[in-house]
Enzyme design. Structure first.
Site, PDB file in Angstrom:
ATOM      1  N   LYS A 183       0.870  -1.185   0.000  1.00 33.39           N
ATOM      2  CA  LYS A 183       0.000   0.000   0.000  1.00 33.39           C
ATOM      3  C   LYS A 183       0.904   1.232   0.000  1.00 33.39           C
ATOM      4  CE  LYS A 183      -1.518   2.878   2.758  1.00 33.39           C
ATOM      5  NZ  LYS A 183      -1.376   4.078   1.922  1.00 33.39           N
ATOM      6  N   GLU A 257       9.997   1.747  10.568  1.00 35.46           N
ATOM      7  CA  GLU A 257      11.059   2.712  10.236  1.00 35.46           C
ATOM      8  C   GLU A 257      10.410   4.084  10.287  1.00 35.46           C
ATOM      9  OE1 GLU A 257      14.062   1.872   9.915  1.00 35.46           O
ATOM     10  OE2 GLU A 257      14.190  -0.125   9.035  1.00 35.46           O
ATOM     11  N   CYS A 291      14.364  11.034   6.360  1.00 37.51           N
ATOM     12  CA  CYS A 291      14.251  10.657   7.772  1.00 37.51           C
ATOM     13  C   CYS A 291      15.584  10.685   8.509  1.00 37.51           C
ATOM     14  CB  CYS A 291      13.630   9.272   7.865  1.00 37.51           C
ATOM     15  SG  CYS A 291      14.449   8.081   6.790  1.00 37.51           S
ATOM     16  N   GLU A 390      10.752  16.896  14.134  1.00 36.37           N
ATOM     17  CA  GLU A 390      11.147  16.618  12.749  1.00 36.37           C
ATOM     18  C   GLU A 390      10.423  17.602  11.833  1.00 36.37           C
ATOM     19  OE1 GLU A 390       9.664  12.987  10.826  1.00 36.37           O
ATOM     20  OE2 GLU A 390      11.723  12.594  10.218  1.00 36.37           O
TER      21      GLU A 390
HETATM   22  P1  NAD Z   1       2.703   8.858   7.233  1.00 35.60           P
HETATM   23  O1  NAD Z   1       3.014   8.116   8.465  1.00 35.60           O
HETATM   24  O2  NAD Z   1       1.649   9.866   7.287  1.00 35.60           O
HETATM   25  O3  NAD Z   1       2.274   7.848   6.074  1.00 35.60           O
HETATM   26  C1  NAD Z   1       3.105   6.786   5.670  1.00 35.60           C
HETATM   27  C2  NAD Z   1       2.256   5.697   5.060  1.00 35.60           C
HETATM   28  O4  NAD Z   1       1.435   5.112   6.065  1.00 35.60           O
HETATM   29  C3  NAD Z   1       1.288   6.162   3.980  1.00 35.60           C
HETATM   30  O5  NAD Z   1       1.156   5.127   3.027  1.00 35.60           O
HETATM   31  C4  NAD Z   1      -0.013   6.370   4.750  1.00 35.60           C
HETATM   32  O6  NAD Z   1      -1.159   6.259   3.933  1.00 35.60           O
HETATM   33  C5  NAD Z   1       0.063   5.215   5.732  1.00 35.60           C
HETATM   34  N1  NAD Z   1      -0.605   5.406   7.013  1.00 35.60           N
HETATM   35  C6  NAD Z   1      -0.699   6.537   7.747  1.00 35.60           C
HETATM   36  N2  NAD Z   1      -1.315   6.272   8.924  1.00 35.60           N
HETATM   37  C7  NAD Z   1      -1.582   4.948   8.941  1.00 35.60           C
HETATM   38  C8  NAD Z   1      -2.182   4.070   9.874  1.00 35.60           C
HETATM   39  N3  NAD Z   1      -2.623   4.497  11.064  1.00 35.60           N
HETATM   40  N4  NAD Z   1      -2.273   2.765   9.567  1.00 35.60           N
HETATM   41  C9  NAD Z   1      -1.798   2.303   8.391  1.00 35.60           C
HETATM   42  N5  NAD Z   1      -1.256   3.078   7.446  1.00 35.60           N
HETATM   43  C10 NAD Z   1      -1.120   4.394   7.723  1.00 35.60           C
HETATM   44  O7  NAD Z   1       4.112   9.447   6.771  1.00 35.60           O
HETATM   45  P2  NAD Z   1       4.439  10.329   5.504  1.00 35.60           P
HETATM   46  O8  NAD Z   1       4.043  11.713   5.805  1.00 35.60           O
HETATM   47  O9  NAD Z   1       3.955   9.692   4.259  1.00 35.60           O
HETATM   48  O10 NAD Z   1       6.054  10.193   5.490  1.00 35.60           O
HETATM   49  C11 NAD Z   1       6.887  11.017   6.198  1.00 35.60           C
HETATM   50  C12 NAD Z   1       7.380  10.358   7.466  1.00 35.60           C
HETATM   51  O11 NAD Z   1       8.031   9.125   7.189  1.00 35.60           O
HETATM   52  C13 NAD Z   1       8.422  11.181   8.176  1.00 35.60           C
HETATM   53  O12 NAD Z   1       8.130  11.236   9.547  1.00 35.60           O
HETATM   54  C14 NAD Z   1       9.710  10.437   7.962  1.00 35.60           C
HETATM   55  O13 NAD Z   1      10.699  10.643   8.910  1.00 35.60           O
HETATM   56  C15 NAD Z   1       9.258   9.034   7.905  1.00 35.60           C
HETATM   57  N6  NAD Z   1      10.225   8.215   7.185  1.00 35.60           N
HETATM   58  C16 NAD Z   1      10.999   7.305   7.886  1.00 35.60           C
HETATM   59  C17 NAD Z   1      11.950   6.547   7.231  1.00 35.60           C
HETATM   60  C18 NAD Z   1      12.799   5.544   7.946  1.00 35.60           C
HETATM   61  O14 NAD Z   1      13.320   4.661   7.304  1.00 35.60           O
HETATM   62  N7  NAD Z   1      12.946   5.626   9.250  1.00 35.60           N
HETATM   63  C19 NAD Z   1      12.123   6.697   5.870  1.00 35.60           C
HETATM   64  C20 NAD Z   1      11.351   7.631   5.196  1.00 35.60           C
HETATM   65  C21 NAD Z   1      10.393   8.364   5.874  1.00 35.60           C
END
Ligand code: NAD
Length: 486
Positions: A183, A257, A291, A390
């Site tokens: 997804k 992650e 990240c 962040e």
């Molecule tokens: P997000 O958490 O809003 O969404 C990420 C994904 O999860 C999307 O596909 C979203 O639709 C889905 N999602 C959101 N809430 C959910 C839930 N409760 N249950 C299931 N799915 C859910 O994050 P974003 O805004 O898309 O990405 C940015 C964030 O990702 C930043 O905080 C960044 O630091 C983090 N990130 C971490 C890493 C790592 O490897 N540690 C890498 C890249 C990004």
């Protein structure tokens, strides 16, 4: 700008059970181009019925031909999958740059080639690996210890590095014999279809990989789904905590992650020209939407002014513009909401009284596209909001320190622990400093993920590791079979 060929890319189907199917509810959403603010394409949106179908297809495939394959046959198929991804690499890289604003010079390597390299890497890891070993039992008899695939994997990914972050899950999962429901994030749903097309072209059995673009509600439904055996998530810490809670209740294995707020410790003996040359790649990579970026710069008081000057001059000189231009170093942010969020942090830092040495606004000469000037705050207390939260945009803070013990204490004074860098002309000194940083990864005089080494965070940056042989283990379930005979 941005929309170089003016093509829009529409995707009317989901990829479920090896077939291209219309979403049951007929729903769709738009992906908007970061640099032009125009609709780039319309994408089919999966609802709960589609998620049910994808999980059922993945479960069916787990019982079918996929499970019957040995490691070397599976590795052959994965190599074909890698080749099919590679052949789409250039196109995929440009698509991601249009979706999320990533400069093409970066997207070409991470989105264009990253996935095929990861799939090949995991194919090579399993090709000759035994799936079981037989151990003499300490109490008589023998024990067969078998690595079995953990089962159906729900892979949920964010928009910032959509291709490699999906591949970090898909590649080891498939190598282990699992099946996957991917997804992707809505902002970057279009590029996810490269995985579906490549799976089809490579002849992966139907249902081994399913792609169901959707929003967070469908993501939450997938996480809870009784047909899912493991969740692999990359995204925000807020969502990660929610997913972790659900998986805890269900006792479902999960890899998380999450976010970061890493520090760059510039040591007394650092070569500032090397630090300045590395700054874009380490601290502002992908327009700061990274990240592991080292966004908190810690400078020794003895060289404070020189560090502020080096950072300011380097950041001021960055070329901001069209992400599809090869010379662009900073592109737009992924969405209006993200741009506004980042500018909100800039305002917060300004009203807290911190001095901005460069940047500090949306660029006046870029009225279209979600740009933010790369911005540097100096003299920042590590307790400030802009040093603790962040920001996920091109915003750096500089904080002075006295001795290295203080630098390490400041680096570790964070909710997060994902990345970090140390800058020194003595590598041994760098190693000693790196070992004091409470974080999953640290770079000495650079920061470069290594495919063959584990990546992941501590504290609020997550649970578990991806990449390297360590990234394969979560997709196996070890089974011991005790035999009576010696
Ligand atoms: P997000 O958490 O809003 O969404 C990420 C994904 O999860 C999307 O596909 C979203 O639709 C889905 N999602 C959101 N809430 C959910 C839930 N409760 N249950 C299931 N799915 C859910 O994050 P974003 O805004 O898309 O990405 C940015 C964030 O990702 C930043 O905080 C960044 O630091 C983090 N990130 C971490 C890493 C790592 O490897 N540690 C890498 C890249 C990004």
């Amino acid at each position: 700008m941005g929309n170089a060929d003016n093509t829009s890319v529409n995707r009317e189907s989901l990829f479920i059970g090896g077939r291209w199917v219309a979403p049951l509810q007929g729903a769709s959403f738009d992906v908007v181009e970061a640099a032009t603010e125009k609709v780039l394409g319309t994408v089919a949106m999966a609802g709960v019925g589609d998620i049910d179908a994808a999980v059922a297809a993945a479960r069916e495939a787990l019982r079918g031909p996929w499970a019957a394959l040995g490691n070397s046959e599976r590795a052959d198929l994965l190599d074909r999958f890698a080749a099919a991804l590679k052949s789409r690499g250039r196109e995929t890289a440009a698509l991601v740059s249009r979706e999320n604003g990533m400069p093409i010079s970066l997207s070409g390597s991470v989105n264009g080639f990253g996935p095929s390299v990861m799939v090949s890497y995991y194919a090579s890891l399993i090709r000759n690996a035994p799936t079981e070993d037989v151990r003499p039992s300490a109490f008589g008899g023998r024990t067969v210890v078998r690595n079995e695939p953990v089962g159906v994997v729900a892979a949920i990914t964010p928009w910032n590095y959509p291709q490699p972050l999906a591949a970090m899950k898909i590649a080891p999962a498939l190598a282990a014999g699992c099946t996957v429901v991917l997804k992707p994030a809505p902002e970057t749903a279009l590029d996810a279809y490269a995985f579906a097309e490549a799976a089809e072209e490579a002849g992966l059995p139907a249902g081994v990989l399913n792609v169901v673009p959707a929003g967070r509600e469908a993501g939450a439904y997938l996480v809870e789904h009784p047909g899912v055996d493991k969740v692999a998530f990359t995204g925000s810490t807020v969502a990660g905590r929610a997913i972790g809670e659900v998986c805890g209740r269900l006792l479902r294995p999960v890899t998380l992650e999450l976010g970061g707020k890493s520090a760059a410790i510039v040591a007394d003996d650092a070569d500032l020209s090397i630090f300045a040359a590395g700054l874009l790649g380490v601290s502002l990579v992908n327009n700061g939407q990274t990240c592991h970026a080292s966004t908190r710069i810690l400078a020794p008081r003895s060289r404070y002014d020189a560090v502020v000057e080096a950072v300011t001059e380097t950041v001021r000189a960055l070329r901001v513009g069209d992400p599809l231009e090869k010379s662009t170093q900073i592109g737009p942010l992924v969405s209006a909401a993200q741009r506004d969020r980042v500018l909100g942090y800039v305002e917060d830092g300004r009203s807290a009284g911190y001095r901005i040495t460069t940047g500090g606004a949306a660029p006046a000469d870029q009225p279209i596209g979600w740009f933010v000037e790369p911005t540097v705050f100096e003299g920042v207390d590590n307790a400030a909001r802009i040093a603790q939260e962040e920001i996920f945009g091109p915003v750096l803070t500089i904080t002075p320190y006295g001795d290295e013990a203080e630098a390490v204490a400041i680096a570790n004074d964070s909710e997060y622990g994902l990345g970090g860098t140390v800058w020194t002309s003595d590598e041994e000194h760098g190693l000693a400093l790196a070992s004091q940083i409470h974080s999953g990864t640290v770079g000495v005089n650079h920061y470069e993920l290594d495919l063959a080494a584990p990546f992941g965070g501590v504290k609020a940056s997550g649970l578990g590791r991806e990449l390297g042989p360590e990234g394969l283990r979560p997709y196996y379930s070890a089974k011991s079979i005790y035999l009576a005979t010696r």
